[in-house]
Design a protein around this motif. Structure first.
Motif, PDB file in Angstrom:
ATOM      1  N   THR A 147       0.864  -1.181   0.000  1.00  0.00           N
ATOM      2  CA  THR A 147       0.000   0.000   0.000  1.00  0.00           C
ATOM      3  C   THR A 147       0.897   1.226   0.000  1.00  0.00           C
ATOM      4  O   THR A 147       1.831   1.312   0.795  1.00  0.00           O
ATOM      5  CB  THR A 147      -0.919   0.008   1.234  1.00  0.00           C
ATOM      6  OG1 THR A 147      -1.739  -1.164   1.222  1.00  0.00           O
ATOM      7  CG2 THR A 147      -1.808   1.237   1.249  1.00  0.00           C
ATOM      8  N   ARG A 148       0.596   2.172  -0.884  1.00  0.00           N
ATOM      9  CA  ARG A 148       1.455   3.342  -1.033  1.00  0.00           C
ATOM     10  C   ARG A 148       0.668   4.628  -0.789  1.00  0.00           C
ATOM     11  O   ARG A 148      -0.464   4.770  -1.260  1.00  0.00           O
ATOM     12  CB  ARG A 148       2.055   3.389  -2.444  1.00  0.00           C
ATOM     13  CG  ARG A 148       2.898   2.174  -2.794  1.00  0.00           C
ATOM     14  CD  ARG A 148       3.262   2.180  -4.279  1.00  0.00           C
ATOM     15  NE  ARG A 148       3.970   0.980  -4.659  1.00  0.00           N
ATOM     16  CZ  ARG A 148       5.291   0.823  -4.598  1.00  0.00           C
ATOM     17  NH1 ARG A 148       6.036   1.845  -4.185  1.00  0.00           N
ATOM     18  NH2 ARG A 148       5.858  -0.311  -4.926  1.00  0.00           N
ATOM     19  N   TYR A 149       1.310   5.523  -0.065  1.00  0.00           N
ATOM     20  CA  TYR A 149       0.765   6.858   0.162  1.00  0.00           C
ATOM     21  C   TYR A 149       1.761   7.886  -0.365  1.00  0.00           C
ATOM     22  O   TYR A 149       2.969   7.797  -0.088  1.00  0.00           O
ATOM     23  CB  TYR A 149       0.559   7.124   1.653  1.00  0.00           C
ATOM     24  CG  TYR A 149      -0.550   6.333   2.299  1.00  0.00           C
ATOM     25  CD1 TYR A 149      -1.815   6.894   2.491  1.00  0.00           C
ATOM     26  CD2 TYR A 149      -0.338   5.031   2.748  1.00  0.00           C
ATOM     27  CE1 TYR A 149      -2.826   6.181   3.108  1.00  0.00           C
ATOM     28  CE2 TYR A 149      -1.349   4.306   3.364  1.00  0.00           C
ATOM     29  CZ  TYR A 149      -2.595   4.882   3.537  1.00  0.00           C
ATOM     30  OH  TYR A 149      -3.598   4.164   4.135  1.00  0.00           O
ATOM     31  N   SER A 150       1.282   8.859  -1.115  1.00  0.00           N
ATOM     32  CA  SER A 150       2.147   9.964  -1.516  1.00  0.00           C
ATOM     33  C   SER A 150       2.282  10.931  -0.341  1.00  0.00           C
ATOM     34  O   SER A 150       1.314  11.215   0.357  1.00  0.00           O
ATOM     35  CB  SER A 150       1.581  10.676  -2.747  1.00  0.00           C
ATOM     36  OG  SER A 150       0.284  11.175  -2.490  1.00  0.00           O
ATOM     37  N   HIS A 151       3.503  11.425  -0.142  1.00  0.00           N
ATOM     38  CA  HIS A 151       3.802  12.255   1.026  1.00  0.00           C
ATOM     39  C   HIS A 151       4.407  13.580   0.581  1.00  0.00           C
ATOM     40  O   HIS A 151       5.248  13.614  -0.320  1.00  0.00           O
ATOM     41  CB  HIS A 151       4.795  11.522   1.940  1.00  0.00           C
ATOM     42  CG  HIS A 151       5.243  12.344   3.107  1.00  0.00           C
ATOM     43  ND1 HIS A 151       6.577  12.571   3.391  1.00  0.00           N
ATOM     44  CD2 HIS A 151       4.544  13.012   4.054  1.00  0.00           C
ATOM     45  CE1 HIS A 151       6.668  13.323   4.477  1.00  0.00           C
ATOM     46  NE2 HIS A 151       5.455  13.605   4.892  1.00  0.00           N
ATOM     47  N   ALA A 152       3.949  14.663   1.170  1.00  0.00           N
ATOM     48  CA  ALA A 152       4.527  15.978   0.901  1.00  0.00           C
ATOM     49  C   ALA A 152       4.540  16.792   2.181  1.00  0.00           C
ATOM     50  O   ALA A 152       3.628  16.691   3.003  1.00  0.00           O
ATOM     51  CB  ALA A 152       3.738  16.708  -0.179  1.00  0.00           C
ATOM     52  N   ARG A 153       5.581  17.588   2.338  1.00  0.00           N
ATOM     53  CA  ARG A 153       5.668  18.466   3.511  1.00  0.00           C
ATOM     54  C   ARG A 153       6.355  19.757   3.098  1.00  0.00           C
ATOM     55  O   ARG A 153       7.339  19.754   2.359  1.00  0.00           O
ATOM     56  CB  ARG A 153       6.460  17.802   4.639  1.00  0.00           C
ATOM     57  CG  ARG A 153       6.600  18.684   5.883  1.00  0.00           C
ATOM     58  CD  ARG A 153       7.215  17.935   7.046  1.00  0.00           C
ATOM     59  NE  ARG A 153       8.543  17.437   6.734  1.00  0.00           N
ATOM     60  CZ  ARG A 153       9.164  16.506   7.463  1.00  0.00           C
ATOM     61  NH1 ARG A 153       8.555  15.946   8.489  1.00  0.00           N
ATOM     62  NH2 ARG A 153      10.375  16.118   7.134  1.00  0.00           N
ATOM     63  N   SER A 154       5.842  20.872   3.571  1.00  0.00           N
ATOM     64  CA  SER A 154       6.472  22.166   3.334  1.00  0.00           C
ATOM     65  C   SER A 154       6.402  22.976   4.618  1.00  0.00           C
ATOM     66  O   SER A 154       5.531  22.760   5.463  1.00  0.00           O
ATOM     67  CB  SER A 154       5.774  22.916   2.192  1.00  0.00           C
ATOM     68  OG  SER A 154       4.400  23.134   2.504  1.00  0.00           O
ATOM     69  N   GLY A 155       7.329  23.907   4.747  1.00  0.00           N
ATOM     70  CA  GLY A 155       7.348  24.713   5.957  1.00  0.00           C
ATOM     71  C   GLY A 155       8.567  25.596   5.992  1.00  0.00           C
ATOM     72  O   GLY A 155       9.365  25.620   5.049  1.00  0.00           O
ATOM     73  N   PRO A 156       8.755  26.328   7.069  1.00  0.00           N
ATOM     74  CA  PRO A 156       9.892  27.243   7.163  1.00  0.00           C
ATOM     75  C   PRO A 156      11.207  26.477   7.270  1.00  0.00           C
ATOM     76  O   PRO A 156      11.247  25.347   7.750  1.00  0.00           O
ATOM     77  CB  PRO A 156       9.604  28.028   8.451  1.00  0.00           C
ATOM     78  CG  PRO A 156       8.771  27.092   9.266  1.00  0.00           C
ATOM     79  CD  PRO A 156       7.929  26.347   8.281  1.00  0.00           C
ATOM     80  N   GLU A 157      12.269  27.079   6.802  1.00  0.00           N
ATOM     81  CA  GLU A 157      13.603  26.489   6.905  1.00  0.00           C
ATOM     82  C   GLU A 157      14.152  26.762   8.299  1.00  0.00           C
ATOM     83  O   GLU A 157      14.421  27.899   8.664  1.00  0.00           O
ATOM     84  CB  GLU A 157      14.527  27.093   5.846  1.00  0.00           C
ATOM     85  CG  GLU A 157      14.139  26.757   4.421  1.00  0.00           C
ATOM     86  CD  GLU A 157      14.593  25.366   4.007  1.00  0.00           C
ATOM     87  OE1 GLU A 157      15.236  24.686   4.829  1.00  0.00           O
ATOM     88  OE2 GLU A 157      14.292  24.963   2.871  1.00  0.00           O
ATOM     89  N   ILE A 158      14.280  25.705   9.083  1.00  0.00           N
ATOM     90  CA  ILE A 158      14.873  25.864  10.405  1.00  0.00           C
ATOM     91  C   ILE A 158      15.819  24.702  10.654  1.00  0.00           C
ATOM     92  O   ILE A 158      15.713  23.643  10.033  1.00  0.00           O
ATOM     93  CB  ILE A 158      13.800  25.901  11.522  1.00  0.00           C
ATOM     94  CG1 ILE A 158      13.034  24.575  11.588  1.00  0.00           C
ATOM     95  CG2 ILE A 158      12.848  27.041  11.330  1.00  0.00           C
ATOM     96  CD1 ILE A 158      12.146  24.463  12.790  1.00  0.00           C
ATOM     97  N   ALA A 159      16.725  24.891  11.569  1.00  0.00           N
ATOM     98  CA  ALA A 159      17.696  23.851  11.882  1.00  0.00           C
ATOM     99  C   ALA A 159      16.980  22.608  12.404  1.00  0.00           C
ATOM    100  O   ALA A 159      16.094  22.691  13.254  1.00  0.00           O
ATOM    101  CB  ALA A 159      18.692  24.359  12.919  1.00  0.00           C
ATOM    102  N   GLY A 160      17.358  21.463  11.866  1.00  0.00           N
ATOM    103  CA  GLY A 160      16.810  20.205  12.356  1.00  0.00           C
ATOM    104  C   GLY A 160      15.587  19.728  11.632  1.00  0.00           C
ATOM    105  O   GLY A 160      15.150  18.592  11.834  1.00  0.00           O
TER     106      GLY A 160
END
Length: 203
Positions: free
Chosen positions: A42-55
Protein backbone atom coordinates in the motif's frame (compact mmCIF):
# COMPACT_ATOMS: atom_id res chain seq x y z
CA UNK A 1 7.96 1.15 17.36
CA UNK A 2 7.74 2.81 20.76
CA UNK A 3 6.01 5.91 19.39
CA UNK A 4 3.24 3.68 17.97
CA UNK A 5 2.65 1.90 21.26
CA UNK A 6 2.55 5.27 23.03
CA UNK A 7 -0.09 6.63 20.67
CA UNK A 8 -2.23 3.48 20.89
CA UNK A 9 -2.15 3.30 24.67
CA UNK A 10 -2.83 6.99 25.19
CA UNK A 11 -5.74 7.18 22.76
CA UNK A 12 -7.20 3.97 24.17
CA UNK A 13 -7.18 5.58 27.62
CA UNK A 14 -8.91 8.71 26.32
CA UNK A 15 -11.51 6.73 24.40
CA UNK A 16 -12.06 4.31 27.26
CA UNK A 17 -12.60 7.06 29.78
CA UNK A 18 -16.28 7.30 28.89
CA UNK A 19 -19.02 5.86 26.67
CA UNK A 20 -17.92 5.47 23.05
CA UNK A 21 -20.16 7.38 20.66
CA UNK A 22 -21.55 5.42 17.74
CA UNK A 23 -19.76 7.61 15.24
CA UNK A 24 -16.46 8.08 17.05
CA UNK A 25 -13.47 8.62 14.77
CA UNK A 26 -11.19 6.52 16.97
CA UNK A 27 -13.38 3.46 16.31
CA UNK A 28 -12.25 3.56 12.68
CA UNK A 29 -8.71 4.90 12.75
CA UNK A 30 -7.51 2.87 15.73
CA UNK A 31 -9.33 -0.37 15.05
CA UNK A 32 -6.99 -3.40 15.11
CA UNK A 33 -5.92 -5.01 11.87
CA UNK A 34 -6.21 -2.01 9.53
CA UNK A 35 -4.29 -3.89 6.81
CA UNK A 36 -5.48 -7.39 7.71
CA UNK A 37 -7.28 -7.91 4.39
CA UNK A 38 -4.41 -6.77 2.17
CA UNK A 39 -1.46 -8.79 0.84
CA UNK A 40 -0.01 -6.26 -1.62
CA UNK A 41 1.96 -3.12 -0.91
CA UNK A 42 0.00 0.00 0.00
CA UNK A 43 1.46 3.34 -1.03
CA UNK A 44 0.77 6.86 0.16
CA UNK A 45 2.15 9.96 -1.52
CA UNK A 46 3.80 12.26 1.03
CA UNK A 47 4.53 15.98 0.90
CA UNK A 48 5.67 18.47 3.51
CA UNK A 49 6.47 22.17 3.33
CA UNK A 50 7.35 24.71 5.96
CA UNK A 51 9.89 27.24 7.16
CA UNK A 52 13.60 26.49 6.91
CA UNK A 53 14.87 25.86 10.41
CA UNK A 54 17.70 23.85 11.88
CA UNK A 55 16.81 20.21 12.36
CA UNK A 56 13.78 20.13 10.04
CA UNK A 57 14.31 18.57 6.64
CA UNK A 58 11.63 19.73 4.23
CA UNK A 59 10.42 16.89 2.02
CA UNK A 60 8.68 18.14 -1.10
CA UNK A 61 7.79 14.73 -2.48
CA UNK A 62 8.00 11.08 -1.57
CA UNK A 63 6.08 7.97 -0.63
CA UNK A 64 5.22 6.01 2.46
CA UNK A 65 5.05 2.31 1.60
CA UNK A 66 3.39 -0.43 3.69
CA UNK A 67 4.61 -3.95 2.83
CA UNK A 68 2.95 -6.98 4.49
CA UNK A 69 5.25 -9.97 5.05
CA UNK A 70 5.23 -13.20 7.04
CA UNK A 71 7.26 -13.49 10.23
CA UNK A 72 7.52 -16.00 13.10
CA UNK A 73 5.34 -13.74 15.25
CA UNK A 74 2.68 -13.43 12.53
CA UNK A 75 2.12 -11.08 9.62
CA UNK A 76 4.12 -7.88 9.91
CA UNK A 77 3.76 -4.53 8.15
CA UNK A 78 7.03 -3.09 6.97
CA UNK A 79 6.86 0.70 6.87
CA UNK A 80 9.29 2.45 4.50
CA UNK A 81 9.67 6.16 3.72
CA UNK A 82 10.82 6.56 0.12
CA UNK A 83 12.53 9.90 -0.56
CA UNK A 84 14.47 10.88 -3.71
CA UNK A 85 14.60 7.26 -4.83
CA UNK A 86 16.05 6.05 -1.52
CA UNK A 87 14.20 3.69 0.82
CA UNK A 88 14.40 4.71 4.48
CA UNK A 89 13.07 1.86 6.64
CA UNK A 90 10.91 3.01 9.55
CA UNK A 91 10.06 -0.23 11.40
CA UNK A 92 7.97 -3.40 11.28
CA UNK A 93 4.57 -3.44 12.97
CA UNK A 94 2.18 -6.32 13.75
CA UNK A 95 -0.68 -6.48 11.24
CA UNK A 96 -3.08 -7.11 14.11
CA UNK A 97 -2.35 -3.72 15.66
CA UNK A 98 -3.50 -0.19 14.91
CA UNK A 99 -2.76 1.70 11.73
CA UNK A 100 0.97 2.61 11.74
CA UNK A 101 0.50 5.05 8.81
CA UNK A 102 -1.68 7.35 10.89
CA UNK A 103 0.65 7.20 13.84
CA UNK A 104 3.72 7.91 11.69
CA UNK A 105 1.97 10.97 10.28
CA UNK A 106 0.88 12.23 13.69
CA UNK A 107 4.40 11.87 15.07
CA UNK A 108 5.75 13.82 12.08
CA UNK A 109 3.28 16.59 12.90
CA UNK A 110 4.34 16.62 16.55
CA UNK A 111 8.04 16.83 15.69
CA UNK A 112 7.58 19.52 13.06
CA UNK A 113 5.43 21.66 15.33
CA UNK A 114 7.84 21.26 18.25
CA UNK A 115 10.81 22.30 16.08
CA UNK A 116 9.06 25.29 14.54
CA UNK A 117 7.48 26.63 17.74
CA UNK A 118 10.19 25.43 20.16
CA UNK A 119 7.33 23.91 22.17
CA UNK A 120 7.21 20.68 24.15
CA UNK A 121 6.58 17.60 21.98
CA UNK A 122 5.01 15.90 25.00
CA UNK A 123 2.47 18.70 25.42
CA UNK A 124 1.70 18.79 21.69
CA UNK A 125 1.34 15.01 21.49
CA UNK A 126 -1.06 14.93 24.42
CA UNK A 127 -3.28 17.62 22.89
CA UNK A 128 -3.45 15.70 19.61
CA UNK A 129 -4.32 12.51 21.47
CA UNK A 130 -7.15 14.21 23.30
CA UNK A 131 -8.52 15.71 20.08
CA UNK A 132 -8.47 12.32 18.34
CA UNK A 133 -10.11 10.56 21.26
CA UNK A 134 -12.97 13.07 21.39
CA UNK A 135 -13.57 13.48 17.64
CA UNK A 136 -16.82 12.35 16.05
CA UNK A 137 -17.37 10.94 12.59
CA UNK A 138 -20.51 11.34 10.52
CA UNK A 139 -22.04 8.21 9.04
CA UNK A 140 -21.77 8.18 5.26
CA UNK A 141 -21.51 5.88 2.27
CA UNK A 142 -17.96 6.13 1.02
CA UNK A 143 -15.19 8.46 2.23
CA UNK A 144 -15.84 10.99 4.98
CA UNK A 145 -13.48 13.62 6.39
CA UNK A 146 -13.12 14.59 10.03
CA UNK A 147 -11.73 18.09 10.57
CA UNK A 148 -10.00 18.75 13.89
CA UNK A 149 -8.58 21.93 15.39
CA UNK A 150 -6.62 20.52 18.33
CA UNK A 151 -5.44 23.87 19.71
CA UNK A 152 -8.51 26.04 19.11
CA UNK A 153 -9.18 26.47 22.85
CA UNK A 154 -5.70 25.70 24.15
CA UNK A 155 -4.50 27.90 27.04
CA UNK A 156 -1.06 28.15 25.36
CA UNK A 157 -2.38 29.36 22.01
CA UNK A 158 -0.42 32.60 22.14
CA UNK A 159 2.87 30.67 22.12
CA UNK A 160 1.97 28.58 19.05
CA UNK A 161 1.83 31.10 16.24
CA UNK A 162 -0.09 29.78 13.22
CA UNK A 163 -0.20 26.31 14.81
CA UNK A 164 -2.82 27.63 17.23
CA UNK A 165 -5.26 27.35 14.33
CA UNK A 166 -3.77 24.30 12.64
CA UNK A 167 -6.37 22.12 10.93
CA UNK A 168 -5.93 18.35 11.01
CA UNK A 169 -8.02 16.51 8.40
CA UNK A 170 -8.47 12.75 8.39
CA UNK A 171 -10.32 11.10 5.51
CA UNK A 172 -11.50 7.54 6.02
CA UNK A 173 -13.73 5.04 4.26
CA UNK A 174 -14.82 2.53 6.94
CA UNK A 175 -16.03 0.05 4.30
CA UNK A 176 -12.61 -0.38 2.66
CA UNK A 177 -9.89 -2.91 3.61
CA UNK A 178 -7.57 0.08 4.10
CA UNK A 179 -9.87 2.70 5.66
CA UNK A 180 -7.36 5.55 5.90
CA UNK A 181 -7.50 7.51 2.62
CA UNK A 182 -5.84 10.87 3.31
CA UNK A 183 -4.30 12.99 6.05
CA UNK A 184 -3.31 16.62 6.23
CA UNK A 185 -1.97 19.01 8.87
CA UNK A 186 -2.26 22.60 7.64
CA UNK A 187 -1.47 26.05 9.03
CA UNK A 188 -1.71 28.00 5.76
CA UNK A 189 -5.24 29.35 6.39
CA UNK A 190 -3.86 30.93 9.59
CA UNK A 191 -0.95 32.56 7.78
CA UNK A 192 1.59 29.82 8.45
CA UNK A 193 3.72 27.94 5.94
CA UNK A 194 3.69 24.43 7.44
CA UNK A 195 1.59 21.90 5.54
CA UNK A 196 1.95 18.12 5.44
CA UNK A 197 -0.15 15.66 3.47
CA UNK A 198 -0.36 11.91 3.05
CA UNK A 199 -2.67 10.54 0.35
CA UNK A 200 -3.48 6.96 -0.57
CA UNK A 201 -2.39 6.17 -4.13
CA UNK A 202 -4.56 4.18 -6.53
CA UNK A 203 -4.58 0.49 -5.69
Amino acid sequence: MGFVRGWLVAVAVVVGAGPVAAGQLADVIFRPGAFAETTDQTRYSHARSGPEIAGLRLVTGGELVVSPHDAPAGTQLGLTHRVDGKDLPVADFPATGGDPVLLWFLENTVRSMALITQGSPFYIRNRLREALGAAGLERAEGPVTAELRPFAADPRREQMGAFADMVLRITVDPGQPVPLRALSADTTAAGGSYRETLTLESR
